[in-house]
Design a protein around this motif. Structure first.
Motif, short mmCIF file in Angstrom:
data_model
loop_
_atom_site.label_atom_id
_atom_site.label_comp_id
_atom_site.label_asym_id
_atom_site.label_seq_id
_atom_site.Cartn_x
_atom_site.Cartn_y
_atom_site.Cartn_z
N SER A 163 -85.57 -20.69 -10.43
CA SER A 163 -85.41 -21.98 -11.12
C SER A 163 -85.72 -21.80 -12.59
CB SER A 163 -86.34 -23.04 -10.52
OG SER A 163 -87.68 -22.80 -10.90
N ARG A 164 -85.25 -22.74 -13.38
CA ARG A 164 -85.50 -22.67 -14.83
C ARG A 164 -86.99 -22.86 -15.12
NH1 ARG A 164 -81.59 -25.95 -18.74
NH2 ARG A 164 -80.22 -24.26 -18.06
N ASP A 165 -87.68 -23.67 -14.32
CA ASP A 165 -89.13 -23.86 -14.53
C ASP A 165 -89.87 -22.54 -14.34
OD1 ASP A 165 -88.84 -26.52 -15.08
OD2 ASP A 165 -89.37 -27.20 -13.06
N ILE A 166 -89.51 -21.80 -13.28
CA ILE A 166 -90.16 -20.51 -13.05
C ILE A 166 -89.80 -19.54 -14.17
CG2 ILE A 166 -90.23 -18.50 -11.52
CD1 ILE A 166 -89.93 -20.47 -9.19
N ALA A 167 -88.55 -19.59 -14.64
CA ALA A 167 -88.14 -18.73 -15.75
C ALA A 167 -88.96 -19.05 -17.00
CB ALA A 167 -86.65 -18.89 -16.03
N SER A 168 -89.26 -20.33 -17.24
CA SER A 168 -90.07 -20.71 -18.41
C SER A 168 -91.48 -20.15 -18.29
CB SER A 168 -90.14 -22.24 -18.54
OG SER A 168 -88.87 -22.77 -18.85
N GLU A 169 -92.08 -20.27 -17.11
CA GLU A 169 -93.42 -19.73 -16.90
C GLU A 169 -93.42 -18.21 -17.06
OE1 GLU A 169 -94.77 -21.03 -13.12
OE2 GLU A 169 -94.61 -23.17 -13.59
N LEU A 170 -92.38 -17.57 -16.53
CA LEU A 170 -92.26 -16.13 -16.64
C LEU A 170 -92.12 -15.71 -18.10
CD1 LEU A 170 -91.88 -13.30 -15.42
CD2 LEU A 170 -89.44 -13.83 -15.19
N LYS A 171 -91.30 -16.43 -18.84
CA LYS A 171 -91.10 -16.10 -20.26
C LYS A 171 -92.42 -16.15 -21.02
CE LYS A 171 -89.69 -19.15 -23.25
NZ LYS A 171 -88.85 -20.10 -24.03
N LEU A 172 -93.19 -17.20 -20.81
CA LEU A 172 -94.47 -17.33 -21.51
C LEU A 172 -95.41 -16.19 -21.16
CD1 LEU A 172 -95.06 -21.19 -21.21
CD2 LEU A 172 -94.31 -19.90 -23.22
N ARG A 173 -95.38 -15.80 -19.88
CA ARG A 173 -96.24 -14.69 -19.46
C ARG A 173 -95.80 -13.38 -20.12
NH1 ARG A 173 -101.09 -13.11 -18.27
NH2 ARG A 173 -101.35 -11.87 -16.39
N LEU A 174 -94.50 -13.14 -20.12
CA LEU A 174 -93.99 -11.89 -20.69
C LEU A 174 -94.19 -11.84 -22.20
CD1 LEU A 174 -90.68 -11.40 -18.67
CD2 LEU A 174 -92.86 -10.21 -18.36
N LEU A 175 -94.16 -13.01 -22.86
CA LEU A 175 -94.36 -13.04 -24.31
C LEU A 175 -95.78 -12.64 -24.70
CD1 LEU A 175 -92.33 -16.22 -25.36
CD2 LEU A 175 -91.84 -13.84 -25.98
N GLU A 176 -96.68 -12.61 -23.73
CA GLU A 176 -98.02 -12.11 -24.03
C GLU A 176 -97.99 -10.60 -24.28
OE1 GLU A 176 -100.82 -13.17 -21.02
OE2 GLU A 176 -100.10 -15.23 -20.86
N TRP A 177 -96.95 -9.92 -23.77
CA TRP A 177 -96.88 -8.46 -23.85
C TRP A 177 -95.70 -7.95 -24.66
CZ3 TRP A 177 -96.89 -9.41 -18.04
CH2 TRP A 177 -98.17 -9.71 -17.59
N GLU A 198 -76.33 -10.42 -17.34
CA GLU A 198 -76.25 -10.98 -18.70
C GLU A 198 -77.46 -10.53 -19.49
OE1 GLU A 198 -76.45 -15.37 -20.93
OE2 GLU A 198 -76.49 -15.21 -18.74
N GLU A 199 -77.23 -10.04 -20.70
CA GLU A 199 -78.33 -9.60 -21.57
C GLU A 199 -78.62 -10.67 -22.60
OE1 GLU A 199 -78.81 -5.40 -22.87
OE2 GLU A 199 -78.58 -6.25 -24.88
N LEU A 200 -79.93 -10.91 -22.86
CA LEU A 200 -80.33 -11.93 -23.83
C LEU A 200 -81.74 -11.64 -24.31
CD1 LEU A 200 -81.21 -15.21 -21.93
CD2 LEU A 200 -80.87 -13.05 -20.79
N PRO A 201 -82.14 -12.24 -25.45
CA PRO A 201 -83.52 -12.04 -25.93
C PRO A 201 -84.51 -12.72 -24.98
CG PRO A 201 -82.11 -12.92 -27.67
CD PRO A 201 -81.34 -13.03 -26.40
N LEU A 202 -85.67 -12.16 -24.85
CA LEU A 202 -86.69 -12.73 -23.98
C LEU A 202 -86.97 -14.19 -24.33
CD1 LEU A 202 -88.94 -12.60 -21.88
CD2 LEU A 202 -90.41 -11.53 -23.59
N ALA A 203 -86.97 -14.52 -25.61
CA ALA A 203 -87.26 -15.90 -26.04
C ALA A 203 -86.26 -16.90 -25.49
CB ALA A 203 -87.29 -15.97 -27.57
N GLU A 204 -85.08 -16.44 -25.06
CA GLU A 204 -84.05 -17.36 -24.55
C GLU A 204 -83.91 -17.29 -23.04
OE1 GLU A 204 -80.41 -16.54 -26.60
OE2 GLU A 204 -81.32 -16.66 -28.60
N LEU A 205 -84.89 -16.69 -22.37
CA LEU A 205 -84.78 -16.47 -20.93
C LEU A 205 -84.55 -17.76 -20.15
CD1 LEU A 205 -84.97 -14.51 -18.55
CD2 LEU A 205 -87.44 -14.86 -18.54
N ASP A 206 -85.21 -18.84 -20.56
CA ASP A 206 -85.09 -20.10 -19.81
C ASP A 206 -84.02 -21.03 -20.37
OD1 ASP A 206 -86.45 -20.51 -22.13
OD2 ASP A 206 -88.07 -21.71 -21.26
#
Length: 480
Positions: A163-177, A198-206
């Motif tokens: 889901s997009r909500d899980i993708a948002s949580e994942l993005k925030l977690r990955l942005l820590e690293w 599909e390839e994209l920047p981490l900041a646009e994951l969600d």
């Protein structure tokens, strides 16, 4: 893989999405007539199956909106309760033992109840992702989006991003690293003919929708690009100290680095005093660098390595917090402090209670530390009247001092007594003087600005004129 005695729970995987990838064991058991419990019906393979027995699912448990740990426990409870009446088949997406925490919950609960479980291999989302990505899985980390921990120097494949909500949580977690512009790949509809990457920047994951057959692939960082984690900084320092590294860094010793350690510590304190988080962020980095530099010197000299530093402090923290990591009790900060001191004394018996206060500590801070330790064993005046009387006595002795050496000694006694008074009042003497210094610095700067604005030279003004400027500066910034 069989756990326990007589098998009451058969756990099979439904594969990554295409019914053609279902294993023979899974197909046989799902059509055997045994009751089937689906972890979820939201899987393409389910629609293509023909069941010979009863079928139920656990989708209602996910609709409660509770914590995932609670949901998995509820799923396990349903499966094991059914198995206590008759053998059942528990069917989960992908491979039962790849990023499928509900299976772990079933295994634990079944073992607790004494029920036998057999797990049958299946095709996982990893098997579908490798050809889609065109990569070798030898060094791949497989993660669950709900509990991600990664080594950024290795590739990671993250499942359960449905889901997009899980993708948002994942993005925030990955942005820590990872940096925000780190390129990641989203694998959609894995295991089906419609699979795509599909390839994209981490900041646009969600910024896109997600489904039940989606996963995220995160390529590794080069060590020098690992700028958001400790490992990257450690790599840079090691590289500087390598044989072909920086000549200046390789010449450093503990002694040559000593002034830098002190300077960076004071700069961090200054940032705290100013209430400047941006400056503190930078200064803490500089301070951390000094720790790594000393560790690199020690490793080069064969004294110790950075891992020894980590081990020492980690074991110390665990030992001295038995109320957190053991069976000790401490309900207040004061109890924690007393326990800490007792444990420290047991670990490092000292001849004097004053041992352990560094002689290199700033004089006011050292005075407050040693007087505080003496007070803990009862060596102090009973109330503040004692040190106030002592202060008056010491001021009189200073006035009567006959030479420079005597004046220095008596002045030191005055400062020592003032520190005692500060401690009794809950005042940090070192911090109080630093604050007074800063106030004077600001006030005197205001005097200089007033003089400059009026074309005056401070060196040519008499004391009365200087005092008028000082009072004017005070009026604009509070009393000194």
């Amino acid at each position: 893989m069989t756990h326990g005695g007589e098998v009451r729970v058969h756990i099979v995987g439904l594969g990554p999405g295409d019914a053609g990838l279902l294993t023979r064991d899974a197909d046989r058991l799902l059509g055997s007539g045994l009751p089937v419990i689906l972890r979820t019906r939201h899987h393409p393979t389910v629609a293509a199956l023909t069941f010979a027995g009863r079928v139920m699912d656990c989708d209602d448990l996910y609709a409660t909106g509770g914590r995932f740990e609670d949901v998995y426990a509820a799923v396990a409870g349903r499966v094991v309760a059914a198995a206590e009446g008759e053998p059942v088949v528990f069917a989960v997406p992908g491979h039962p033992l790849v990023a499928e925490r509900s299976v772990q919950a079933v295994l634990a609960l079944a073992a607790e109840r004494g029920l036998g479980v057999r797990v049958y291999p299946g095709v996982s989302f990893v098997d579908a992702a490798l050809p889609a990505l065109g990569i070798d899985g030898a060094d791949l980390q497989v993660c669950d989006a709900h509990a991600v921990r990664v080594d950024t120097w290795r590739p990671a494949l993250i499942g359960q991003v449905y889901s997009r909500d899980i993708a948002s949580e994942l993005k925030l977690r990955l942005l820590e690293w990872y940096p925000a512009d780190h390129r990641v790949r989203v694998c959609s509809r894995l295991g089906t003919e419609a699979a795509r990457v599909e390839e994209l920047p981490l900041a646009e994951l969600d910024h896109r929708p997600f489904g039940y057959l989606d996963a995220v692939f995160v390529p590794p960082l080069e060590p020098v690009d690992d700028v958001r984690r400790f490992d990257g900084l450690e790599y840079v320092v090691r590289r500087l100290h390598a044989p072909d590294g920086c000549p200046w860094d390789r010449e450093q010793t503990h002694a040559t680095l000593r002034p830098h350690l002190l300077e960076e510590a004071y700069e961090a304190l200054e940032a705290i005093d100013r209430g400047d988080p941006a400056a503190l962020e930078e200064e803490l980095g500089d301070l951390l660098l000094q720790v790594l530099m000393h560790a690199a010197v020690a490793e080069r000299e064969g004294e110790f390595v950075l891992g020894d530093v980590f081990e020492q402090i980690t074991r110390k923290l665990v030992r001295r917090h038995p109320h957190v990591f053991g069976e000790g009790e401490a309900r207040t900060a004061e109890e924690v402090y007393r326990n800490w001191e007792a444990l420290k004394q047991a670990e490092k018996p000292r001849a004097s209670i004053l041992d352990g206060v560094p002689r290199t500590l700033a004089a006011l801070a050292a005075s407050q530390a040693i007087q505080g330790r003496a007070r803990r064993v009862g060596f102090d005046w009973p109330d503040i009247d004692g040190p106030l009387e002592k202060l008056r006595e010491e001021i009189g002795e200073l006035a009567r001092a006959a030479d420079g050496a005597a004046r220095e000694e008596e002045f030191g006694d005055i400062l020592f007594t003032l520190v005692n008074i500060a401690d009794r009042l809950g005042v940090n003497a070192e911090q109080a003087l630093r604050g007074a210094n800063e106030k004077f610095r600001e006030r005197f700067g205001a005097v200089e600005r007033l003089a400059a604005a009026r074309g005056l030279d401070l060196r040519e003004l008499d004391l009365e004129a200087l005092d008028r400027l000082w009072e004017e500066a005070k009026a604009g910034g509070g009393a000194l």
